[in-house]
Design a protein around this motif. Structure first.
Motif, PDB file in Angstrom:
ATOM      1  N   SER A  33     -13.455 -33.767  -1.988  1.00 18.16           N
ATOM      2  CA  SER A  33     -12.106 -34.316  -2.254  1.00 18.16           C
ATOM      3  C   SER A  33     -12.349 -36.149  -2.088  1.00 18.16           C
ATOM      4  O   SER A  33     -13.165 -36.346  -1.300  1.00 18.16           O
ATOM      5  N   PHE A  34     -11.632 -36.651  -3.012  1.00 19.28           N
ATOM      6  CA  PHE A  34     -11.730 -38.194  -2.738  1.00 19.28           C
ATOM      7  C   PHE A  34      -9.876 -38.325  -2.290  1.00 19.28           C
ATOM      8  O   PHE A  34      -9.295 -38.291  -3.266  1.00 19.28           O
ATOM      9  N   GLY A  35      -9.788 -38.545  -1.134  1.00 17.26           N
ATOM     10  CA  GLY A  35      -8.414 -38.637  -0.692  1.00 17.26           C
ATOM     11  C   GLY A  35      -7.659 -37.297  -0.753  1.00 17.26           C
ATOM     12  O   GLY A  35      -8.295 -36.381  -0.368  1.00 17.26           O
ATOM     13  N   LYS A  38      -8.638 -33.231  -5.161  1.00 19.96           N
ATOM     14  CA  LYS A  38      -9.955 -32.250  -5.045  1.00 19.96           C
ATOM     15  C   LYS A  38     -10.807 -32.526  -6.293  1.00 19.96           C
ATOM     16  O   LYS A  38     -10.374 -31.891  -7.290  1.00 19.96           O
ATOM     17  N   VAL A  39     -11.876 -32.953  -6.128  1.00 23.39           N
ATOM     18  CA  VAL A  39     -12.787 -33.051  -7.411  1.00 23.39           C
ATOM     19  C   VAL A  39     -13.714 -31.967  -7.477  1.00 23.39           C
ATOM     20  O   VAL A  39     -14.024 -31.624  -8.698  1.00 23.39           O
ATOM     21  N   LEU A  40     -14.176 -31.407  -6.584  1.00 23.56           N
ATOM     22  CA  LEU A  40     -15.091 -30.281  -6.700  1.00 23.56           C
ATOM     23  C   LEU A  40     -14.233 -29.146  -5.833  1.00 23.56           C
ATOM     24  O   LEU A  40     -13.934 -29.224  -4.706  1.00 23.56           O
ATOM     25  N   SER A  59     -13.425 -35.224 -19.596  1.00 24.84           N
ATOM     26  CA  SER A  59     -13.608 -36.334 -18.641  1.00 24.84           C
ATOM     27  C   SER A  59     -12.720 -35.871 -17.460  1.00 24.84           C
ATOM     28  O   SER A  59     -11.523 -35.450 -17.465  1.00 24.84           O
ATOM     29  N   GLY A  60     -13.066 -36.288 -16.163  1.00 24.75           N
ATOM     30  CA  GLY A  60     -12.466 -36.179 -15.093  1.00 24.75           C
ATOM     31  C   GLY A  60     -12.588 -34.844 -14.533  1.00 24.75           C
ATOM     32  O   GLY A  60     -11.859 -34.363 -13.534  1.00 24.75           O
ATOM     33  N   SER A  61     -13.344 -33.840 -14.908  1.00 25.09           N
ATOM     34  CA  SER A  61     -13.482 -32.634 -14.663  1.00 25.09           C
ATOM     35  C   SER A  61     -14.434 -32.354 -13.383  1.00 25.09           C
ATOM     36  O   SER A  61     -14.383 -31.302 -12.597  1.00 25.09           O
ATOM     37  N   GLY A  62     -15.038 -33.301 -12.988  1.00 23.63           N
ATOM     38  CA  GLY A  62     -15.895 -33.403 -11.750  1.00 23.63           C
ATOM     39  C   GLY A  62     -17.392 -33.288 -12.231  1.00 23.63           C
ATOM     40  O   GLY A  62     -18.077 -33.056 -11.138  1.00 23.63           O
ATOM     41  N   LYS A  63     -17.703 -33.607 -13.265  1.00 24.45           N
ATOM     42  CA  LYS A  63     -19.439 -33.237 -13.767  1.00 24.45           C
ATOM     43  C   LYS A  63     -20.238 -34.293 -13.075  1.00 24.45           C
ATOM     44  O   LYS A  63     -21.318 -34.005 -12.338  1.00 24.45           O
ATOM     45  N   SER A  64     -19.676 -35.462 -13.213  1.00 25.21           N
ATOM     46  CA  SER A  64     -20.430 -36.651 -12.389  1.00 25.21           C
ATOM     47  C   SER A  64     -20.422 -36.558 -11.008  1.00 25.21           C
ATOM     48  O   SER A  64     -21.560 -36.784 -10.412  1.00 25.21           O
ATOM     49  N   THR A  65     -19.385 -35.940 -10.379  1.00 24.31           N
ATOM     50  CA  THR A  65     -19.610 -36.056  -8.968  1.00 24.31           C
ATOM     51  C   THR A  65     -20.352 -34.580  -8.480  1.00 24.31           C
ATOM     52  O   THR A  65     -21.139 -34.869  -7.649  1.00 24.31           O
ATOM     53  N   LEU A  66     -20.531 -33.696  -9.277  1.00 25.25           N
ATOM     54  CA  LEU A  66     -21.409 -32.856  -9.012  1.00 25.25           C
ATOM     55  C   LEU A  66     -22.968 -33.044  -9.217  1.00 25.25           C
ATOM     56  O   LEU A  66     -23.753 -32.735  -8.157  1.00 25.25           O
TER      57      LEU A  66
HETATM   58  P1  ADP Z   1     -16.488 -36.398 -15.135  1.00 25.58           P
HETATM   59  O1  ADP Z   1     -17.799 -36.784 -14.726  1.00 25.58           O
HETATM   60  O2  ADP Z   1     -16.337 -35.059 -15.430  1.00 25.58           O
HETATM   61  O3  ADP Z   1     -15.624 -37.395 -15.854  1.00 25.58           O
HETATM   62  P2  ADP Z   1     -15.948 -37.359 -12.320  1.00 25.58           P
HETATM   63  O4  ADP Z   1     -16.715 -36.597 -11.347  1.00 25.58           O
HETATM   64  O5  ADP Z   1     -16.753 -38.829 -12.660  1.00 25.58           O
HETATM   65  O6  ADP Z   1     -15.907 -36.450 -13.497  1.00 25.58           O
HETATM   66  O7  ADP Z   1     -14.625 -37.419 -11.632  1.00 25.58           O
HETATM   67  C1  ADP Z   1     -13.856 -36.432 -11.295  1.00 25.58           C
HETATM   68  C2  ADP Z   1     -12.507 -37.078 -10.911  1.00 25.58           C
HETATM   69  O8  ADP Z   1     -12.806 -37.557  -9.341  1.00 25.58           O
HETATM   70  C3  ADP Z   1     -11.933 -37.955 -11.469  1.00 25.58           C
HETATM   71  O9  ADP Z   1     -10.546 -37.932 -11.386  1.00 25.58           O
HETATM   72  C4  ADP Z   1     -12.261 -39.444 -10.942  1.00 25.58           C
HETATM   73  O10 ADP Z   1     -11.295 -40.500 -11.222  1.00 25.58           O
HETATM   74  C5  ADP Z   1     -12.294 -39.238  -9.393  1.00 25.58           C
HETATM   75  N1  ADP Z   1     -13.321 -39.924  -8.766  1.00 25.58           N
HETATM   76  C6  ADP Z   1     -14.659 -39.757  -9.074  1.00 25.58           C
HETATM   77  N2  ADP Z   1     -15.423 -40.837  -8.161  1.00 25.58           N
HETATM   78  C7  ADP Z   1     -14.377 -40.984  -7.272  1.00 25.58           C
HETATM   79  C8  ADP Z   1     -14.257 -41.910  -6.016  1.00 25.58           C
HETATM   80  N3  ADP Z   1     -15.549 -42.494  -5.671  1.00 25.58           N
HETATM   81  N4  ADP Z   1     -13.312 -42.336  -5.461  1.00 25.58           N
HETATM   82  C9  ADP Z   1     -12.117 -41.852  -6.012  1.00 25.58           C
HETATM   83  N5  ADP Z   1     -11.998 -40.805  -7.015  1.00 25.58           N
HETATM   84  C10 ADP Z   1     -13.101 -40.802  -7.573  1.00 25.58           C
END
Ligand code: ADP
Ligand code: MG
Length: 273
Positions: A33-35, A38-40, A59-66
């Motif tokens: 989670s970020f705050g 819940k991102v994953l 976009s925003g589904s959590g791919k980069s975070t994964l």
């Molecule tokens: P994707 O790559 O699928 O577009 P991300 O993993 O970049 O998705 O982001 C998923 C969600 O997490 C988005 O809502 C994004 O705004 C949020 N997010 C990503 N990184 C951070 C961060 N460092 N702090 C706060 N929110 C974040």
């Protein structure tokens, strides 16, 4: 006390089976989670060694975070990620069961290569210097050997003549190919691509996709986030569809593209195909 004495055993029991699991990358019950966001959300996924996996999702589904979590750039709140059977950390219900020290995490990060949308080459270094920088500084490979390997990689990506050029003298497509060579120079166990062609002019996309296709054929383990659906269908063994931090569907490329199980996957594919 009896309680503290029992705990290491419990931990070992929890971790032992994970080491024997096949797969270059094992992701188990990962949440982040970020705050309050819940991102994953309880992501579980096994990436077999030598396979090519594409992650799709809006976009925003959590791919980069994964991807960032796989590269240990993000610390997950729950669950674990293992590279080649080796854990970085393991948390359950917020409790840390296992965690590597920061300097060991840095060593492990080298095992996972990552290529970003914006190339991120060092502007003040030549192409060759960009490629050998980490092998020499991190892996402590002798300069001559690093040079020779870098020249081999440049030949592989078709840029032998650019060894002494600076990034600004290259097209975006050429810069991205160098970024791929730079990642390969560390001989990673798995290579992650986060929208590697999204920042490129359309006419430069294919030269980068061709390099990735060659890697796919050579058996390098690849995890790719891309919106290039035709490419994904051509090179991937597995497709993962994410929505709101969850994996909605995962399966072979053939299966997910021709018979998606989840209506949301079908809807997504109908829009992009
Ligand atoms: P994707 O790559 O699928 O577009 P991300 O993993 O970049 O998705 O982001 C998923 C969600 O997490 C988005 O809502 C994004 O705004 C949020 N997010 C990503 N990184 C951070 C961060 N460092 N702090 C706060 N929110 C974040
Ligand atoms: Mg992203």
């Amino acid at each position: 006390t009896a309680e503290t004495a029992a705990r290491p055993v419990e931990r070992r029991t929890a971790i032992a089976p994970l080491r024997s699991r096949g797969g270059a990358v094992t992701i188990h019950g990962v949440s982040k989670s970020f705050g309050h966001l819940k991102v994953l959300d309880n992501v579980t996924l096994t990436i077999p060694a030598g396979s090519v996996t594409t992650i799709l999702g809006q976009s925003g589904s959590g791919k980069s975070t994964l991807l960032r979590s796989i590269n240990h750039l993000e610390r997950v709140d729950d669950g674990f990620i293992a590279i080649d059977g080796e854990l970085i950390g393991y948390r359950q219900h917020g409790e840390t069961l296992y965690e590597l020290k920061e300097k060991d995490i840095l060593k492990r990060r080298v095992e996972v290569g990552m290529v970003f949308q914006n190339f991120n080459l060092f502007p003040h270094l030549t192409v060759l210097e960009n490629i050998i920088e980490a092998p020499v500084a991190v892996r402590r490979i002798p300069r001559e050997q690093a040079d020779a390997e870098a020249l081999g990689l440049l030949a592989r990506i078709g840029l032998s003549d650019k060894a002494h050029a600076y990034p600004r003298q290259l097209s975006g497509g050429q810069q991205q190919r160098v970024a791929i060579a730079r990642a390969l120079a560390l001989k990673p166990k798995v290579l992650l691509f986060d929208e590697p062609t999204s920042a490129l002019d359309p006419e430069l996309v294919n030269e980068v996709l061709d390099v990735i296709k060659e890697l796919a054929r050579s058996g390098t383990t690849l995890i790719i986030v891309t919106h290039e659906i035709g490419f994904a269908r051509e090179v991937s063994d597995l497709v993962v569809f994410m929505e709101q931090g969850r994996i909605l569907e995962t399966g072979t490329t053939e299966k997910v593209f021709s018979r998606p199980e989840h209506p949301r996957t079908a809807g997504f594919l109908a829009k992009v195909l």
